[in-house]
Scaffold this motif. Structure first.
Motif, PDB file in Angstrom:
ATOM      1  N   GLY A 150     -16.848  -9.032  -8.054  1.00  0.00           N
ATOM      2  CA  GLY A 150     -18.226  -9.227  -7.199  1.00  0.00           C
ATOM      3  C   GLY A 150     -18.317  -9.492  -6.317  1.00  0.00           C
ATOM      4  O   GLY A 150     -19.154  -8.813  -5.091  1.00  0.00           O
ATOM      5  N   MET A 151     -17.139 -10.483  -5.502  1.00  0.00           N
ATOM      6  CA  MET A 151     -16.839 -10.373  -3.999  1.00  0.00           C
ATOM      7  C   MET A 151     -16.484  -9.926  -2.940  1.00  0.00           C
ATOM      8  O   MET A 151     -16.266 -10.285  -2.340  1.00  0.00           O
ATOM      9  N   ALA A 152     -15.691  -8.605  -3.660  1.00  0.00           N
ATOM     10  CA  ALA A 152     -14.324  -8.412  -3.045  1.00  0.00           C
ATOM     11  C   ALA A 152     -14.831  -7.575  -1.642  1.00  0.00           C
ATOM     12  O   ALA A 152     -16.080  -7.124  -1.630  1.00  0.00           O
ATOM     13  N   GLU A 153     -13.930  -8.012  -0.547  1.00  0.00           N
ATOM     14  CA  GLU A 153     -13.857  -7.452   0.719  1.00  0.00           C
ATOM     15  C   GLU A 153     -13.154  -7.152   0.969  1.00  0.00           C
ATOM     16  O   GLU A 153     -11.571  -7.354   0.311  1.00  0.00           O
ATOM     17  N   SER A 154     -12.967  -6.399   2.580  1.00  0.00           N
ATOM     18  CA  SER A 154     -11.773  -5.485   2.632  1.00  0.00           C
ATOM     19  C   SER A 154     -12.028  -4.784   4.637  1.00  0.00           C
ATOM     20  O   SER A 154     -12.732  -6.357   4.804  1.00  0.00           O
ATOM     21  N   PRO A 155     -10.778  -5.147   4.597  1.00  0.00           N
ATOM     22  CA  PRO A 155     -10.947  -5.038   6.605  1.00  0.00           C
ATOM     23  C   PRO A 155     -11.511  -4.343   6.903  1.00  0.00           C
ATOM     24  O   PRO A 155     -12.595  -3.524   6.276  1.00  0.00           O
ATOM     25  N   GLU A 156     -12.158  -4.857   8.419  1.00  0.00           N
ATOM     26  CA  GLU A 156     -12.994  -3.589   9.379  1.00  0.00           C
ATOM     27  C   GLU A 156     -12.243  -2.120   9.080  1.00  0.00           C
ATOM     28  O   GLU A 156     -11.125  -2.439   9.230  1.00  0.00           O
ATOM     29  N   THR A 157     -13.072  -1.125   8.992  1.00  0.00           N
ATOM     30  CA  THR A 157     -12.443  -0.005   9.762  1.00  0.00           C
ATOM     31  C   THR A 157     -12.000   0.386  10.806  1.00  0.00           C
ATOM     32  O   THR A 157     -11.392   1.865  11.057  1.00  0.00           O
ATOM     33  N   SER A 158     -12.369  -0.384  12.124  1.00  0.00           N
ATOM     34  CA  SER A 158     -12.112  -0.833  13.598  1.00  0.00           C
ATOM     35  C   SER A 158     -10.560  -0.798  13.205  1.00  0.00           C
ATOM     36  O   SER A 158      -9.809  -0.986  14.571  1.00  0.00           O
ATOM     37  N   SER A 159      -9.930  -1.651  12.418  1.00  0.00           N
ATOM     38  CA  SER A 159      -8.886  -2.385  12.530  1.00  0.00           C
ATOM     39  C   SER A 159      -7.576  -1.052  12.753  1.00  0.00           C
ATOM     40  O   SER A 159      -7.824  -0.108  12.082  1.00  0.00           O
ATOM     41  N   ALA A 160      -6.660  -1.976  13.828  1.00  0.00           N
ATOM     42  CA  ALA A 160      -5.864  -1.354  14.014  1.00  0.00           C
ATOM     43  C   ALA A 160      -4.633  -0.586  13.046  1.00  0.00           C
ATOM     44  O   ALA A 160      -4.102   0.627  13.038  1.00  0.00           O
ATOM     45  N   GLN A 161      -4.920  -1.621  12.174  1.00  0.00           N
ATOM     46  CA  GLN A 161      -3.464  -0.885  10.931  1.00  0.00           C
ATOM     47  C   GLN A 161      -4.370  -0.099   9.395  1.00  0.00           C
ATOM     48  O   GLN A 161      -5.366  -1.134   9.328  1.00  0.00           O
ATOM     49  N   GLY A 162      -3.527   0.365   8.928  1.00  0.00           N
ATOM     50  CA  GLY A 162      -3.983   0.800   7.985  1.00  0.00           C
ATOM     51  C   GLY A 162      -4.754   0.122   6.843  1.00  0.00           C
ATOM     52  O   GLY A 162      -3.594  -1.123   6.341  1.00  0.00           O
ATOM     53  N   TRP A 163      -5.532   0.324   5.883  1.00  0.00           N
ATOM     54  CA  TRP A 163      -5.669  -0.376   4.865  1.00  0.00           C
ATOM     55  C   TRP A 163      -6.288   0.400   3.387  1.00  0.00           C
ATOM     56  O   TRP A 163      -6.886   1.807   3.941  1.00  0.00           O
ATOM     57  N   LEU A 164      -5.672  -0.332   2.407  1.00  0.00           N
ATOM     58  CA  LEU A 164      -6.331   0.891   0.904  1.00  0.00           C
ATOM     59  C   LEU A 164      -6.707  -0.233   0.497  1.00  0.00           C
ATOM     60  O   LEU A 164      -6.908  -2.035   0.371  1.00  0.00           O
ATOM     61  N   ALA A 165      -8.224   0.145  -0.710  1.00  0.00           N
ATOM     62  CA  ALA A 165      -8.394  -0.680  -1.609  1.00  0.00           C
ATOM     63  C   ALA A 165      -8.993  -0.331  -2.678  1.00  0.00           C
ATOM     64  O   ALA A 165      -9.187   0.994  -2.714  1.00  0.00           O
ATOM     65  N   ALA A 166      -8.556  -1.076  -4.055  1.00  0.00           N
ATOM     66  CA  ALA A 166      -8.642   0.012  -5.388  1.00  0.00           C
ATOM     67  C   ALA A 166      -8.913  -1.281  -6.085  1.00  0.00           C
ATOM     68  O   ALA A 166      -9.043  -2.400  -6.250  1.00  0.00           O
ATOM     69  N   ALA A 167     -10.155  -0.138  -6.406  1.00  0.00           N
ATOM     70  CA  ALA A 167     -10.376  -0.839  -8.531  1.00  0.00           C
ATOM     71  C   ALA A 167      -9.986  -0.877  -9.795  1.00  0.00           C
ATOM     72  O   ALA A 167      -9.658   0.358  -9.282  1.00  0.00           O
ATOM     73  N   VAL A 168      -9.317  -2.020 -10.241  1.00  0.00           N
ATOM     74  CA  VAL A 168      -7.872  -1.992 -10.860  1.00  0.00           C
ATOM     75  C   VAL A 168      -8.099  -3.109 -11.970  1.00  0.00           C
ATOM     76  O   VAL A 168      -9.551  -3.563 -12.487  1.00  0.00           O
ATOM     77  N   ASP A 169      -7.330  -2.654 -13.035  1.00  0.00           N
ATOM     78  CA  ASP A 169      -7.652  -3.880 -14.518  1.00  0.00           C
ATOM     79  C   ASP A 169      -6.439  -4.361 -14.688  1.00  0.00           C
ATOM     80  O   ASP A 169      -5.282  -3.582 -14.947  1.00  0.00           O
ATOM     81  N   GLY A 170      -6.250  -6.054 -14.553  1.00  0.00           N
ATOM     82  CA  GLY A 170      -4.606  -6.354 -14.645  1.00  0.00           C
ATOM     83  C   GLY A 170      -4.989  -7.665 -15.134  1.00  0.00           C
ATOM     84  O   GLY A 170      -6.215  -8.372 -14.752  1.00  0.00           O
ATOM     85  N   SER A 171      -3.878  -8.613 -15.321  1.00  0.00           N
ATOM     86  CA  SER A 171      -3.612 -10.175 -16.122  1.00  0.00           C
ATOM     87  C   SER A 171      -2.672 -10.333 -15.602  1.00  0.00           C
ATOM     88  O   SER A 171      -1.533  -9.556 -14.443  1.00  0.00           O
ATOM     89  N   ASP A 172      -2.427 -11.504 -16.123  1.00  0.00           N
ATOM     90  CA  ASP A 172      -1.185 -11.960 -15.383  1.00  0.00           C
ATOM     91  C   ASP A 172      -0.004 -11.680 -16.503  1.00  0.00           C
ATOM     92  O   ASP A 172       0.094 -11.240 -17.358  1.00  0.00           O
ATOM     93  N   GLY A 173       1.057 -11.261 -15.659  1.00  0.00           N
ATOM     94  CA  GLY A 173       2.552 -10.284 -15.791  1.00  0.00           C
ATOM     95  C   GLY A 173       2.105  -8.511 -15.727  1.00  0.00           C
ATOM     96  O   GLY A 173       3.243  -8.563 -15.529  1.00  0.00           O
ATOM     97  N   SER A 174       0.621  -8.595 -15.257  1.00  0.00           N
ATOM     98  CA  SER A 174       0.807  -7.056 -14.492  1.00  0.00           C
ATOM     99  C   SER A 174       1.554  -6.393 -13.249  1.00  0.00           C
ATOM    100  O   SER A 174       1.247  -7.671 -13.152  1.00  0.00           O
ATOM    101  N   SER A 175       1.769  -5.279 -13.660  1.00  0.00           N
ATOM    102  CA  SER A 175       3.134  -5.105 -12.587  1.00  0.00           C
ATOM    103  C   SER A 175       1.936  -3.876 -12.193  1.00  0.00           C
ATOM    104  O   SER A 175       0.695  -3.610 -12.132  1.00  0.00           O
ATOM    105  N   ILE A 176       2.047  -4.455 -10.555  1.00  0.00           N
ATOM    106  CA  ILE A 176       1.491  -3.859  -9.825  1.00  0.00           C
ATOM    107  C   ILE A 176       2.783  -2.653  -8.661  1.00  0.00           C
ATOM    108  O   ILE A 176       3.092  -3.314  -7.983  1.00  0.00           O
ATOM    109  N   GLN A 177       1.831  -1.639  -8.615  1.00  0.00           N
ATOM    110  CA  GLN A 177       2.196  -0.838  -7.946  1.00  0.00           C
ATOM    111  C   GLN A 177       2.181   0.128  -7.144  1.00  0.00           C
ATOM    112  O   GLN A 177       0.564   0.607  -6.946  1.00  0.00           O
TER     113      GLN A 177
END
Length: 524
Positions: free
Chosen positions: A433-460
């Motif tokens: 609901g309030m997800a924020e990402s770095p600025e596009t002007s950031s010198a280092q690359g970044w990614l953001a993903a909408a996913v669905d997980g819970s306690d114990g979920s593996s993230i790769q």
């Protein structure tokens, strides 16, 4: 007395901030002829800045006033006068020790060794230029009506814990008393030695000094109705093992009249504290450059009104309302873990608008606070915002892992002035609901993903060739993953796989629908 500016404990000294040592009786072979009373002030200074302390912390320390410490090698146990405590009275051969009923008063500079049991009070009322050293060697002092050790007057006082000794100081002071702590010094106070000390005060503070309080040794246990350790001008812990249970703040410095005082500096030792208020509370700066620190608090883990720097040591905030809070927060080293029921790390305090962003209940304007991460490791498990700033968040190095909120009213990342990343590794896992990402002007690359997980979920996280860039395990329900590292290139495709379900994203594109500003990154 002679006071010289000396390194507190190399390599901890920095230019502009040293702890003033108090030289007393000359040691064998010394060319210095001194006494325990008076002499001229000298101005020996440190010429070099210790390069092992990152500038983020060194700059704060250099701007603060000098602290005062009485080192163990600056007095001799051979000069000690014995004071034998015997129930409701005491005896001593020294004319500087007066016994009036159950009150023992020390009126001159010197070294005094206390042993035995006293149901009463030890008072130090010496000249304003005197150094008094109290060696506790199997001493138990209990005062049911106030402080057990009360320093009325002296220049500096040291409480030394004799090797192998067990000592107990119990007071019942009140907040409006002249001496509002079991050990109370209206002067500079140093605790040193290798013995043990248990301090209990059922009415107010445990150990309190109106000037500087330095802990440089000993095994110290404090149980206080209010604050555990309080140095009004400064509180410095360099060595020793300290355990605190406090109804108020565990470690505190609260000088409000001088912007160069009111600081807390943890340079070494071990601290294990449980507090009804803050774990560490500084009126100006809170600085950690070493040690190990475990805090369980009902309010902030570490709080300062001006600036807060972590440049070394190991910090584990196991329980807090907000983990780390100040207007200027600098993470430059060390290993820090935070568990909080609200914000994990919160840069706030320059305005009255409340917490950062919508999650803090305040406005959306940038009010000038800064959260800067340049080194170290930081792990956050927050029910509120993870990394939160009413101003900006900047990351140039280090490793940050944020397990953010499950509520959509908060976010794993939350800033009013934007987030920039130019180095290090950042992962923020939380609600959408309030997800924020770095600025596009950031010198280092970044990614953001909408996913669905819970306690114990593996993230790769994998690149277009299928090579694994990073892996994590969820600790609670989550709907977004934000990731930045040197392995991410803007515009390239990456895959975030949660429990076998793959989501392909383009680096630099924020999750739509949250506070990430859609395609643009940052805030809308």
């Amino acid at each position: 007395m002679r006071r010289r500016l000396i390194p507190f404990a190399l390599p901890l000294a920095v230019a502009g901030l040293v702890l003033a040592g108090c030289a007393v009786t000359a040691q064998p072979g010394s060319s210095t002829d001194t006494s325990t009373s008076t002499s001229q002030t000298t101005t020996e200074t440190i010429a070099e800045v210790d390069s092992t302390i990152p500038a983020a912390a060194a700059d704060l320390l250099a701007a603060n006033a000098d602290g005062t410490v009485v080192k163990d090698d600056e007095w001799s146990i051979a000069d000690a006068v014995d004071v034998t405590l015997s129930g409701a009275t005491a005896t001593s051969s020294s004319s500087a020790v007066a016994v009036d009923g159950s009150t023992v008063t020390i009126s001159a500079a010197g070294v005094y060794r206390l042993s035995g049991t006293l149901d009463g009070q030890v008072v130090v009322d010496a000249p304003e230029d005197a150094l008094v050293v109290l060696v506790l060697d199997g001493a138990t002092v209990t005062n049911a009506d106030g402080s057990a050790i009360h320093v009325v007057s002296a220049d500096d006082v040291a409480v030394n814990l004799a090797a192998g000794s067990t000592n107990t100081i119990t007071g019942a002071s009140s907040a409006d008393a002249d001496a509002s702590a079991a050990i109370y010094a209206d002067t500079d106070l140093t605790i040193s030695g290798s013995g043990s000390l248990t301090v209990t005060d059922s009415g107010n503070d445990g150990i309190s000094a109106t000037d500087d309080l330095a802990i440089i040794g000993g095994t110290i246990t404090v149980d206080a109705a209010d604050d555990g350790l309080r140095g009004k001008d400064s509180l410095v812990v360099k060595d020793g093992a300290v355990s605190i249970t406090a109804g108020g703040d565990a470690l505190k410095s609260d000088q409000t009249d001088d912007a160069t005082q009111g600081y807390v500096w943890i340079a070494g030792g071990t601290i294990d504290a449980t507090a009804g208020d803050d774990g560490i509370d500084a009126q100006t700066d809170a600085v950690v450059t070493g040690g190990a620190i475990t805090l369980a608090t009902d309010d902030d883990g570490i709080h300062s009104e001006t600036a807060l720097a972590i440049a070394g040591g190991q910090i584990d905030i196991t329980r807090s309302y907000e983990g780390i809070e100040s207007a200027d927060i600098r993470i430059a080293g060390g290993a820090t873990s935070v568990t909080s029921s609200d914000d994990g790390v919160n840069a706030s305090g320059n305005s009255t608008s409340g917490g950062g962003g919508m999650g803090g209940g305040g406005g959306m304007q940038d009010s000038g606070e800064t959260l800067t991460i340049s080194g170290g490791t930081l792990r956050i498990d927050a029910d509120g915002d993870g990394l939160d700033s009413n101003g900006t968040i900047s990351m140039t190095g280090g490793e940050v892992t944020v397990y953010g909120p499950t509520s959509n009213g908060n976010g794993a990342l939350d800033s009013n002035g934007g987030i920039t990343v130019s180095g290090g590794t950042l992962v923020a896992i939380g609600s959408s609901g309030m997800a924020e990402s770095p600025e596009t002007s950031s010198a280092q690359g970044w990614l953001a993903a909408a996913v669905d997980g819970s306690d114990g979920s593996s993230i790769q996280i994998t690149d277009a060739t299928g090579a694994v860039i990073a892996s994590y395990t969820g600790v609670k329900d989550f709907q977004t993953v934000v990731f930045s590292s040197a392995a991410i290139s803007s515009g390239q495709s990456y895959t975030v796989t949660v429990d076998g379900t793959a989501t392909t994203v383009a680096a630099g594109q924020a999750v739509s629908g949250g506070m990430g500003g859609g395609m643009g990154g940052g805030r809308p």
